[in-house]
Design a protein around this motif. Structure first.
Motif, PDB file in Angstrom:
ATOM      1  N   GLY A  41     -23.695 -23.956 -58.132  1.00 23.89           N
ATOM      2  CA  GLY A  41     -22.372 -24.557 -58.235  1.00 23.89           C
ATOM      3  C   GLY A  41     -21.441 -23.764 -59.124  1.00 23.89           C
ATOM      4  N   ARG A  42     -20.209 -24.258 -59.237  1.00 20.55           N
ATOM      5  CA  ARG A  42     -19.180 -23.530 -59.974  1.00 20.55           C
ATOM      6  C   ARG A  42     -19.460 -23.431 -61.467  1.00 20.55           C
ATOM      7  NH1 ARG A  42     -16.286 -26.225 -55.998  1.00 20.55           N
ATOM      8  NH2 ARG A  42     -15.909 -28.062 -57.276  1.00 20.55           N
ATOM      9  N   ILE A  43     -19.967 -24.493 -62.087  1.00 17.78           N
ATOM     10  CA  ILE A  43     -20.160 -24.430 -63.540  1.00 17.78           C
ATOM     11  C   ILE A  43     -21.388 -23.604 -63.929  1.00 17.78           C
ATOM     12  CG2 ILE A  43     -19.015 -26.636 -63.922  1.00 17.78           C
ATOM     13  CD1 ILE A  43     -21.772 -27.824 -64.498  1.00 17.78           C
ATOM     14  N   ASN A  44     -22.265 -23.336 -62.980  1.00 15.97           N
ATOM     15  CA  ASN A  44     -23.454 -22.523 -63.249  1.00 15.97           C
ATOM     16  C   ASN A  44     -23.379 -21.153 -62.590  1.00 15.97           C
ATOM     17  OD1 ASN A  44     -24.795 -24.693 -64.619  1.00 15.97           O
ATOM     18  ND2 ASN A  44     -25.126 -25.609 -62.616  1.00 15.97           N
ATOM     19  N   SER A  45     -22.182 -20.700 -62.257  1.00 15.85           N
ATOM     20  CA  SER A  45     -22.050 -19.448 -61.517  1.00 15.85           C
ATOM     21  C   SER A  45     -22.411 -18.230 -62.359  1.00 15.85           C
ATOM     22  CB  SER A  45     -20.631 -19.297 -60.977  1.00 15.85           C
ATOM     23  OG  SER A  45     -19.708 -19.256 -62.057  1.00 15.85           O
ATOM     24  N   PRO A  48     -28.159 -17.416 -62.634  1.00 17.65           N
ATOM     25  CA  PRO A  48     -28.833 -17.766 -61.380  1.00 17.65           C
ATOM     26  C   PRO A  48     -29.839 -18.893 -61.595  1.00 17.65           C
ATOM     27  CG  PRO A  48     -29.693 -15.717 -62.252  1.00 17.65           C
ATOM     28  CD  PRO A  48     -28.565 -16.125 -63.148  1.00 17.65           C
ATOM     29  N   LEU A  49     -29.710 -19.961 -60.816  1.00 20.24           N
ATOM     30  CA  LEU A  49     -30.594 -21.119 -60.896  1.00 20.24           C
ATOM     31  C   LEU A  49     -31.267 -21.357 -59.559  1.00 20.24           C
ATOM     32  CD1 LEU A  49     -28.340 -23.631 -62.851  1.00 20.24           C
ATOM     33  CD2 LEU A  49     -30.269 -22.347 -63.744  1.00 20.24           C
ATOM     34  N   LEU A  50     -32.459 -21.928 -59.614  1.00 19.58           N
ATOM     35  CA  LEU A  50     -33.196 -22.298 -58.416  1.00 19.58           C
ATOM     36  C   LEU A  50     -33.679 -23.724 -58.608  1.00 19.58           C
ATOM     37  CD1 LEU A  50     -34.464 -21.305 -55.717  1.00 19.58           C
ATOM     38  CD2 LEU A  50     -36.487 -20.728 -57.044  1.00 19.58           C
ATOM     39  N   VAL A  51     -33.398 -24.593 -57.641  1.00 16.76           N
ATOM     40  CA  VAL A  51     -33.865 -25.975 -57.708  1.00 16.76           C
ATOM     41  C   VAL A  51     -34.778 -26.214 -56.513  1.00 16.76           C
ATOM     42  CG1 VAL A  51     -31.819 -26.908 -56.535  1.00 16.76           C
ATOM     43  CG2 VAL A  51     -33.187 -28.399 -57.955  1.00 16.76           C
ATOM     44  N   PRO A 104     -21.600 -28.631 -55.025  1.00 18.15           N
ATOM     45  CA  PRO A 104     -20.793 -27.412 -55.140  1.00 18.15           C
ATOM     46  C   PRO A 104     -20.156 -27.245 -56.521  1.00 18.15           C
ATOM     47  CG  PRO A 104     -20.359 -28.451 -53.045  1.00 18.15           C
ATOM     48  CD  PRO A 104     -21.221 -29.398 -53.822  1.00 18.15           C
ATOM     49  N   SER A 105     -19.883 -28.346 -57.202  1.00 20.86           N
ATOM     50  CA  SER A 105     -19.324 -28.238 -58.549  1.00 20.86           C
ATOM     51  C   SER A 105     -20.384 -27.833 -59.561  1.00 20.86           C
ATOM     52  CB  SER A 105     -18.708 -29.572 -58.966  1.00 20.86           C
ATOM     53  OG  SER A 105     -19.708 -30.563 -59.113  1.00 20.86           O
ATOM     54  N   GLY A 106     -21.647 -28.118 -59.286  1.00 20.13           N
ATOM     55  CA  GLY A 106     -22.727 -27.809 -60.204  1.00 20.13           C
ATOM     56  C   GLY A 106     -23.002 -28.910 -61.207  1.00 20.13           C
ATOM     57  N   CYS A 107     -22.237 -29.990 -61.151  1.00 26.70           N
ATOM     58  CA  CYS A 107     -22.400 -31.096 -62.106  1.00 26.70           C
ATOM     59  C   CYS A 107     -23.538 -32.034 -61.728  1.00 26.70           C
ATOM     60  CB  CYS A 107     -21.112 -31.905 -62.201  1.00 26.70           C
ATOM     61  SG  CYS A 107     -19.729 -30.971 -62.854  1.00 26.70           S
ATOM     62  N   TYR A 108     -23.857 -32.140 -60.439  1.00 27.77           N
ATOM     63  CA  TYR A 108     -24.852 -33.108 -59.972  1.00 27.77           C
ATOM     64  C   TYR A 108     -25.926 -32.417 -59.125  1.00 27.77           C
ATOM     65  CZ  TYR A 108     -21.315 -36.463 -61.325  1.00 27.77           C
ATOM     66  OH  TYR A 108     -20.396 -37.183 -62.041  1.00 27.77           O
ATOM     67  N   VAL A 120     -28.941 -39.299 -56.973  1.00 28.85           N
ATOM     68  CA  VAL A 120     -27.945 -38.337 -57.422  1.00 28.85           C
ATOM     69  C   VAL A 120     -27.902 -38.448 -58.938  1.00 28.85           C
ATOM     70  CG1 VAL A 120     -25.538 -37.630 -57.354  1.00 28.85           C
ATOM     71  CG2 VAL A 120     -26.616 -38.538 -55.291  1.00 28.85           C
ATOM     72  N   TRP A 121     -28.156 -37.352 -59.612  1.00 29.49           N
ATOM     73  CA  TRP A 121     -28.207 -37.371 -61.066  1.00 29.49           C
ATOM     74  C   TRP A 121     -27.429 -36.204 -61.646  1.00 29.49           C
ATOM     75  CZ3 TRP A 121     -31.464 -33.249 -62.642  1.00 29.49           C
ATOM     76  CH2 TRP A 121     -32.331 -32.776 -61.656  1.00 29.49           C
ATOM     77  N   SER A 122     -26.930 -36.402 -62.846  1.00 27.43           N
ATOM     78  CA  SER A 122     -26.072 -35.392 -63.460  1.00 27.43           C
ATOM     79  C   SER A 122     -26.917 -34.282 -64.073  1.00 27.43           C
ATOM     80  CB  SER A 122     -25.173 -36.025 -64.523  1.00 27.43           C
ATOM     81  OG  SER A 122     -25.950 -36.553 -65.567  1.00 27.43           O
ATOM     82  N   TYR A 123     -26.450 -33.077 -63.914  1.00 25.23           N
ATOM     83  CA  TYR A 123     -27.121 -31.926 -64.492  1.00 25.23           C
ATOM     84  C   TYR A 123     -26.335 -31.361 -65.668  1.00 25.23           C
ATOM     85  CZ  TYR A 123     -29.455 -27.453 -64.951  1.00 25.23           C
ATOM     86  OH  TYR A 123     -30.149 -26.381 -65.454  1.00 25.23           O
TER      87      TYR A 123
END
Length: 163
Positions: A41-45, A48-51, A104-108, A120-123
């Motif tokens: 998402g945008r805040i984690n751009s 690099p993250l993998l879920v 896409p925002s990286g918040c959830y 759905v949970w906040s990250y």
């Protein structure tokens, strides 16, 4: 300070000193594809993250591109060099998790399990609070996708045979 005993490390005897913990790898089943999401998402751009799902857990793992630190050494080997893996483990599901994806925002993060439950949970905060916990299907959720505004989720899965 001694390590606190919880469900993830309760089988380790107190006499053993824990040096580090490694996150679990994805759970696989023969003939069933696994869902990996590498878009943070945008805040984690900037990182690099993998879920991915692993049993009843959702693992968010930070992937490091610094391969030079692993291969560099003085010729004596790199056995004494430990590479720290940054990861977060979400334990909110009661059933086996089948899919997890960043908004896409990286918040959830939205995650679905084999009983048709969507969470759905906040990250983006420390508590990682659940914003939505609902059973959407009577069977397993196979995949999900967010819209570009992070407001809607499309779910693909199976219902019951009587539907």
């Amino acid at each position: 300070m001694p390590l606190q005993v919880d469900a993830s490390n309760s089988c380790i005897p107190p006499s053993c000193k824990i040096i580090g913990l490694e996150p679990r790898l994805p759970t696989t089943t023969r003939g069933i594809p696994i869902n990996l999401d590498g878009t943070g998402g945008r805040i984690n751009s900037d990182r690099p993250l993998l879920v991915y799902p692993s049993g009843r857990l959702v693992i968010v793992r930070e992937i490091s591109h610094d391969l030079n630190s692993i291969s560099s050494g003085t010729g004596t080997g790199t056995k004494d060099k430990k590479k720290n893996i940054k990861a977060f483990v979400y334990r909110g599901h009661a059933a086996e998790v089948t899919v997890a994806k960043f908004s896409p925002s990286g918040c959830y993060i939205a995650s679905g399990d084999i009983k048709g439950k969507l969470r759905v949970w906040s990250y983006d905060n420390e508590e990682h609070l659940c914003k939505l916990d609902i059973t959407v299907l009577s069977g397993p959720i196979h995949d999900l996708s967010w819209d570009f505004e992070s407001k809607r989720i499309v779910i693909v899965g199976e219902g019951s045979k009587s539907d």
